[in-house]
Write a protein that holds these residues in place. Sequence first.
Motif, PDB file in Angstrom:
ATOM      1  N   TYR A 184      -7.449  -1.810  -0.913  1.00  9.36           N
ATOM      2  CA  TYR A 184      -6.404  -2.560  -0.234  1.00  9.36           C
ATOM      3  C   TYR A 184      -5.674  -3.475  -1.220  1.00  9.36           C
ATOM      4  O   TYR A 184      -6.320  -4.108  -2.065  1.00  9.36           O
TER       5      TYR A 184
ATOM      6  N   ALA B 189     -14.070   0.900   0.867  1.00 11.77           N
ATOM      7  CA  ALA B 189     -12.853   0.164   0.520  1.00 11.77           C
ATOM      8  C   ALA B 189     -13.108  -0.882  -0.553  1.00 11.77           C
ATOM      9  O   ALA B 189     -12.163  -1.374  -1.183  1.00 11.77           O
TER      10      ALA B 189
ATOM     11  N   HIS C 241      -8.922  -0.240   7.840  1.00 12.21           N
ATOM     12  CA  HIS C 241      -8.099  -1.285   7.240  1.00 12.21           C
ATOM     13  C   HIS C 241      -7.205  -1.955   8.278  1.00 12.21           C
ATOM     14  O   HIS C 241      -7.139  -3.178   8.366  1.00 12.21           O
ATOM     15  N   THR C 242      -6.537  -1.138   9.081  1.00 11.78           N
ATOM     16  CA  THR C 242      -5.538  -1.668  10.013  1.00 11.78           C
ATOM     17  C   THR C 242      -5.914  -1.450  11.474  1.00 11.78           C
ATOM     18  O   THR C 242      -5.092  -1.662  12.360  1.00 11.78           O
TER      19      THR C 242
ATOM     20  N   GLN D 221       0.833  -1.190   0.000  1.00 15.89           N
ATOM     21  CA  GLN D 221       0.000   0.000   0.000  1.00 15.89           C
ATOM     22  C   GLN D 221       0.879   1.255   0.000  1.00 15.89           C
ATOM     23  O   GLN D 221       1.812   1.374   0.783  1.00 15.89           O
TER      24      GLN D 221
ATOM     25  N   SER E 142      -8.826   3.766   4.904  1.00 13.05           N
ATOM     26  CA  SER E 142      -7.534   3.502   5.545  1.00 13.05           C
ATOM     27  C   SER E 142      -7.706   3.250   7.031  1.00 13.05           C
ATOM     28  O   SER E 142      -7.061   2.360   7.599  1.00 13.05           O
TER      29      SER E 142
END
Length: 522
Positions: free
Chosen positions: A397, A473, A278-279, A258, A275
């Motif tokens: 992603y 996403a 995502h994590t 990414q 974003s």
Amino acid sequence: METNKAGAREAESAAYSFTLSSADTRRERAYQARVEAAAFQRKQPYPKQGYNGDEQKYPEKIGSFSKVLPHNELGVVDASAYQTFKHAISTGRPEDYEAIPLGGKAKLVNPQAGLGYDLVGADCHHFALPAPPAFDSAQMAGELVELYWRALTRDIPFAEYETNALVAAAAKELSALTDYRGPRSPQGSVTPKELFRGGLAGETTGPFLSQFIYGDFPYGGALTVQQKYRVAASGSDHLTQYDEWLAIQNGSQPQSPQKLDATPRYLRTGRDLASLVHTDFSYQIFLTAALILLRLPQEAIDRSNPYVHSSTQAGFATFGGPHILELVAAASKSGLAAAWYQKFQVHRRVRPEAYAGYLHLHKTGRKAYPFHNDLLQSRAATEVSKKFGTYLLPMAYPEGCPAHPSYPGGHSSIAGACTTVLKAFFHESYELPRPVQPSKDGLSLEPYTGPALTIGGELNKLAANVAYGRDTAGVHWRSDEEEGLKLGEAAAIRLLQDYSSQFHEAFSGFTFTKFDGTTVTI
């Protein structure tokens, strides 16, 4: 002296006997409390599960999740591998899961999670969802059209939605679809104000993103955290070429990492939001919200909290900060377990990236599939093809979607559960002080001036941001999030039911507003 010693020993013995008697009584009462909670959950009827019939209807399993299993050059899963996958699900034996063939290095994510048991709240098999949209339905077509528009508008700041031509085109097409289930204006059309929203109370008041995504929060007494995030770089889209898409379906590792913006920012676009979700760790965003709420004045605490009215006591292990933080985490686990049971044991719904892959094959004449005409004639699909050269769904992603089925959303189930707990503990009508909004470049925060923003409205908005941010996403469908939010809410309610009758304090019950607008007391 001896008489005094004997008297002391008798007193000590009496005290010891009293302690044993009290311990026996306490132990029995604790046991009965657990039995009563278990009995309450046991007597709740098992609901009927809904099925869309796609797994039985399509021999090639095009309507079913099959990522990381081996696929042929047309993205069709190997029939034997899928059968082995289904066999493991039907038996539940750990050794059968170990026999599932994989197409690459990526592994299925936790397919046995829905087979375990929880000792607090409802068993995860005690919930049901309606059938997800079928492969050839107008609703499924509309959901992919929306996902194409989300991908095309990822880099447009939320603050520019009212004036942006591409946003206006998205709203216009969604308004005209045969079966689009997103929120609409009172006049019946989708406008930029409703676009990409979940339809929950409070969502369209104030900035697109919740105040709980912008506020600084205390991480213990010695550290304050500013909510600037490393986000994906503008234009960082993935799986737009067929060979890359096919490799990812087979479980290959992403071909490129990414690309991140070099500058941390306050979130201001769909890509920024994608974003964030995502994590993040499972309940991170709601832990942050809880920490922000806990620093507000006592007036922000729900009026049913027994310590709000006490002149001599304050809550801590019960009805205080530690209690609230613990239940946010516990609720996230309940929501996830319920979601994972539905994902693997019941629905096994296809992910959007795979569905769009089949559309690409259909549109390019390599294989015919029964898509609804709304999708075949979609402007959004045409715009994606013009920009990327394929009809594949541009993913935010590099790895695409996670290696577990789509329905319901895991983030949305967590969001529904954690939001419900926070509503139960905090005063939903309390107006948040000093609201803010991001600058267009996301480098600073500016004062927000407009209608008041309340705890309840901003918690609803946060739940929708987290849930539907996964749609932005490209990894989930709208119906995944809508039903995931309700599933998480139901799981949290059953969790609170177990707790609500066990407090020593004089407690009238948790009262809060559900996502559908009804008020409940537990």
